[in-house]
Each structure stands twice: as C-alpha cells, then as structure tokens.
Design a protein around this motif. Structure first.
Motif, PDB file in Angstrom:
ATOM      1  N   ILE A   1      -2.222  -9.840   3.575  1.00 51.10           N
ATOM      2  CA  ILE A   1      -1.533  -8.674   4.143  1.00 51.10           C
ATOM      3  C   ILE A   1      -0.302  -8.319   3.305  1.00 51.10           C
ATOM      4  O   ILE A   1      -0.042  -7.148   2.997  1.00 51.10           O
ATOM      5  CB  ILE A   1      -1.137  -8.960   5.605  1.00 51.10           C
ATOM      6  CG1 ILE A   1      -2.377  -9.049   6.488  1.00 51.10           C
ATOM      7  CG2 ILE A   1      -0.193  -7.870   6.123  1.00 51.10           C
ATOM      8  CD1 ILE A   1      -2.086  -9.475   7.907  1.00 51.10           C
ATOM      9  N   SER A   2       0.473  -9.337   2.924  1.00 53.35           N
ATOM     10  CA  SER A   2       1.668  -9.073   2.118  1.00 53.35           C
ATOM     11  C   SER A   2       1.295  -8.476   0.766  1.00 53.35           C
ATOM     12  O   SER A   2       1.993  -7.596   0.248  1.00 53.35           O
ATOM     13  CB  SER A   2       2.468 -10.358   1.929  1.00 53.35           C
ATOM     14  OG  SER A   2       1.793 -11.280   1.083  1.00 53.35           O
ATOM     15  N   GLY A   3       0.177  -8.949   0.180  1.00 52.35           N
ATOM     16  CA  GLY A   3      -0.277  -8.391  -1.085  1.00 52.35           C
ATOM     17  C   GLY A   3      -0.670  -6.929  -0.958  1.00 52.35           C
ATOM     18  O   GLY A   3      -0.387  -6.112  -1.841  1.00 52.35           O
ATOM     19  N   MET A   4      -1.343  -6.568   0.134  1.00 54.02           N
ATOM     20  CA  MET A   4      -1.726  -5.175   0.351  1.00 54.02           C
ATOM     21  C   MET A   4      -0.503  -4.290   0.550  1.00 54.02           C
ATOM     22  O   MET A   4      -0.418  -3.186   0.007  1.00 54.02           O
ATOM     23  CB  MET A   4      -2.657  -5.084   1.571  1.00 54.02           C
ATOM     24  CG  MET A   4      -3.999  -5.785   1.381  1.00 54.02           C
ATOM     25  SD  MET A   4      -5.085  -5.678   2.841  1.00 54.02           S
ATOM     26  CE  MET A   4      -5.500  -3.943   2.813  1.00 54.02           C
ATOM     27  N   LYS A   5       0.479  -4.780   1.310  1.00 56.76           N
ATOM     28  CA  LYS A   5       1.688  -3.999   1.541  1.00 56.76           C
ATOM     29  C   LYS A   5       2.465  -3.773   0.241  1.00 56.76           C
ATOM     30  O   LYS A   5       2.927  -2.667  -0.050  1.00 56.76           O
ATOM     31  CB  LYS A   5       2.577  -4.702   2.567  1.00 56.76           C
ATOM     32  CG  LYS A   5       2.062  -4.652   3.994  1.00 56.76           C
ATOM     33  CD  LYS A   5       3.038  -5.330   4.942  1.00 56.76           C
ATOM     34  CE  LYS A   5       2.571  -5.218   6.384  1.00 56.76           C
ATOM     35  NZ  LYS A   5       3.517  -5.890   7.324  1.00 56.76           N
ATOM     36  N   ALA A   6       2.615  -4.849  -0.547  1.00 52.51           N
ATOM     37  CA  ALA A   6       3.375  -4.735  -1.790  1.00 52.51           C
ATOM     38  C   ALA A   6       2.700  -3.785  -2.770  1.00 52.51           C
ATOM     39  O   ALA A   6       3.354  -2.944  -3.402  1.00 52.51           O
ATOM     40  CB  ALA A   6       3.553  -6.122  -2.417  1.00 52.51           C
ATOM     41  N   ASN A   7       1.394  -3.907  -2.899  1.00 49.73           N
ATOM     42  CA  ASN A   7       0.685  -3.030  -3.838  1.00 49.73           C
ATOM     43  C   ASN A   7       0.605  -1.594  -3.324  1.00 49.73           C
ATOM     44  O   ASN A   7       0.489  -0.667  -4.127  1.00 49.73           O
ATOM     45  CB  ASN A   7      -0.711  -3.580  -4.112  1.00 49.73           C
ATOM     46  CG  ASN A   7      -0.688  -4.736  -5.086  1.00 49.73           C
ATOM     47  OD1 ASN A   7      -0.529  -4.557  -6.285  1.00 49.73           O
ATOM     48  ND2 ASN A   7      -0.841  -5.949  -4.558  1.00 49.73           N
TER      49      ASN A   7
END
Length: 357
Positions: free
Chosen positions: A9-15
C-alpha cells in the motif's frame, strides 16, 4: 505477510505521488519559465527481528535482522536549472540568462521613493511597506496598462530603481505641474538623459512606468534653441543590466529606470503560488536584491553575481520530456509491482484460511 500488504500500500501511494508530479511536469512542458519537480523516496522504519551481536570467543558477530515496513516520500524538489531561450522579437519580453528573479508587487502602490520597497544598503535585502506583497518570477512576458505601468501577465507591478542625476536636476522630467499630458497614477519618476555621467539609482524600489510622453527641459544653447515641452516616446529598450531606455522624437535617449532583480540562497525553497510566480519562505531566505546602476562606492556592489536580461526572448520550461516519460514508465511499473505484492499476500491468506477445511 500482513506486513507485505501494508508495504505494498505504501509503495502504491508513494508512486502515485510520483506520477502526479510527472503529470504536472508534462502538462507544463510549454509553460514559460516553468521549473520542473522531482520526487525522492525513503524507507520507513524497520522492525527488528533480532539485534546485532558482537564477535565472541567461540563465534563471530551476527548482523541485525530487520524487516522494512514500506516506503514514504522523502521530498519533492524544485529543479531550478536554466530553461532554453526562445526568441520572440517582442520588446516587452525579457529572459533572465543566469541567476535572478524579477520582483513584482501586489497591493498598495508606493507613491514616492520615500514609501517604496526599502533595500538594505549592506545586506541588500528588501523590506516591503505595509499593504504591499512581494512576489518573484522568471516569466518575463511583460505588458503595459493604459497608464504605462510595467506589469506581468497577471497585472502585478514590476519593481525597479528610479534613476536620477547626482545633483538631482535631471535634464528630462515627468512633473505633474509641468506636463501637458495626464501623468500615470504611479510613483513620480525622474527621467534623465542617457548621456549623463552622474547617474545614481534610488535607494528604494518602486513600480516602473513607460509613459507616452516625457516633459523635456529646453536647451537655450542648442541651434536652434529649444523650449520646454512634452516629447513623445517612440520606442524603448531593455539592456542586459535591466536599464530601461526610451528613444524620444528628435533622437534624445532617456533612462526610465532599472528593473530590479533578486536572488536567494536557497531558490529551491521558494513556494509556488501559481501564475508563474513564487513567494519566499523561511527556508529560501530573504531576497538579495541586485545593486542599481552606478551605486555609491560606499555600498558593496553585488551586480556581478546576476545573469543578463535579454530583451525579445523568453525562458522556456526546463522539463525534459524524454526523462519524464522514462520516469513515468518506472513509476507505473513500480505501482503495478506494489499492487501485485498486495494480491500475492491475499492469495497466501486465502491458502491459510483453506487449511481449516
């Protein structure tokens, strides 16, 4: 397993943030003097499974065992590099080739040099009077209103130095009591002969005006003698140091003022407020104003540290499309990979639930 879900989830938000910034860069690829941005990532806190152990008598040391808990945005940086130059052949277009921002003001218009934007003679910092807001821009697509005020495209007044002679007796003047034309409703400016060798800038910054006519004092020694009267401004030019000169009917050249330029210790700390203008922040530092033409020798001259002002040109966006599209592919694939992490974790959870059947 659950950690992998939240890391995904954090990876999707950051990207997603990175894609937002890239989209804004691409949208502004044709915006005058636009400065692109980039996104930097950093890892979140890591969970320790075991601590590090030092080497002992019977065995060697052991490294710590840690599991990362995801990614976060470390910063969004403004890339303040120079954009390309585009010729326009318009005399009101200027581009800064090098360091410097034009100074524009909104709010109460200073009526005289006494209540203009003060410039500290030692630190070269600007101090705006109450009711006046200062902004900064690299967009040199300037315009004039019906009163001759020099403006940016949103109507903010361009600030600069008034130029006068040392003896304060200019040979060219725009005096409300003398001129037969209606003067601009802006600060009273002295317009001096460009051939004078005793010029000095004002100690404050005021809105610059390019009038339709200038009152010229007569010359009894001329052949034939000339009398006082209004002379029409045929055209004007902006020199590399920002000095605005008007060519009058009859061939005389008058200095109308000098456009002010400011720099910052940390230009990346400026805040974008829209309309191609910036506002200084606590981290950008105070604006450092370029000293005026023929500044008193007692005042430190910092004009050599600024770029040239090029008339008839505009600075274009510094966004590189090839780089942006490459970053878009990387961010898109990273977003998909983070989503795949979540779906894989979901499949593992499903298998665990099925163990009970």
């Amino acid at each position: 397993m659950l950690r992998s879900l939240y890391a995904g989830i954090s990876g999707m938000k950051a990207n997603q943030v990175k894609l937002d910034v890239i989209g804004n860069n691409i949208a502004n690829v044709g915006t005058t003097s636009f400065k692109g941005s980039r996104v930097r990532f950093q890892d979140m806190v890591s969970q320790s499974m075991s601590q590090a152990l030092a080497p002992g008598a019977s065995q060697g040391g052991i490294n710590p065992r840690q599991v990362g808990l995801g990614v976060q945005v470390a910063g969004i940086d403004t890339l303040v590099g120079q954009g390309g130059m585009q010729p326009t052949s318009r005399n009101l277009d200027v581009a800064m080739d090098g360091e410097g921002y034009l100074m524009v003001a909104k709010g109460k218009t200073p009526l005289t040099n006494a209540d203009g934007v003060g410039v500290d003679p030692t630190e070269h910092t600007a101090n705006a009077p109450s009711g006046t807001d200062l902004f900064y821009t690299r967009d040199g697509a300037l315009t004039l209103d019906k009163e001759g005020n020099l403006l940016n495209s949103d109507g903010l007044r361009v600030l600069g130095y008034a130029i006068s002679e040392v003896d304060d007796k200019p040979s060219l003047d725009y005096d409300v009591t003398k001129s037969t034309t209606t003067p601009p409703k802006s600060p009273t400016l002295n317009y001096v002969n460009a051939d004078s060798t005793t010029l000095k800038p004002s100690g404050t910054l005021i809105p610059l005006v390019i009038p339709e006519k200038i009152f010229v004092l007569g010359d009894a020694n001329a052949v034939p003698p000339t009398s006082d009267g209004d002379v029409r401004v045929k055209t004007f030019s902006i020199e590399k140091d920002g000095v605005v000169k008007a060519i009058l009917e009859g061939g005389k050249v008058a200095i109308l003022g000098q456009i002010a330029v400011a720099s910052f210790k940390n230009p990346g700390g400026l805040s974008k407020v829209g309309g191609n203008i910036y506002q200084n922040t606590s981290n950008s530092g105070a604006p450092i104003v370029r000293t005026g033409k023929n500044t008193d020798k007692a005042v430190p001259d910092n004009s050599a540290g600024y770029g040239d002002m090029l008339q008839g040109m505009l600075e274009m966006s510094n966004v590189d499309l090839a780089e942006q599209f490459t970053d878009m592919i990387i961010a898109s694939r990273a977003f998909q990979a983070a989503g795949k992490t979540i779906s894989t974790g979901d499949e593992i959870l499903q298998d665990i639930i099925n163990l009970k059947r």
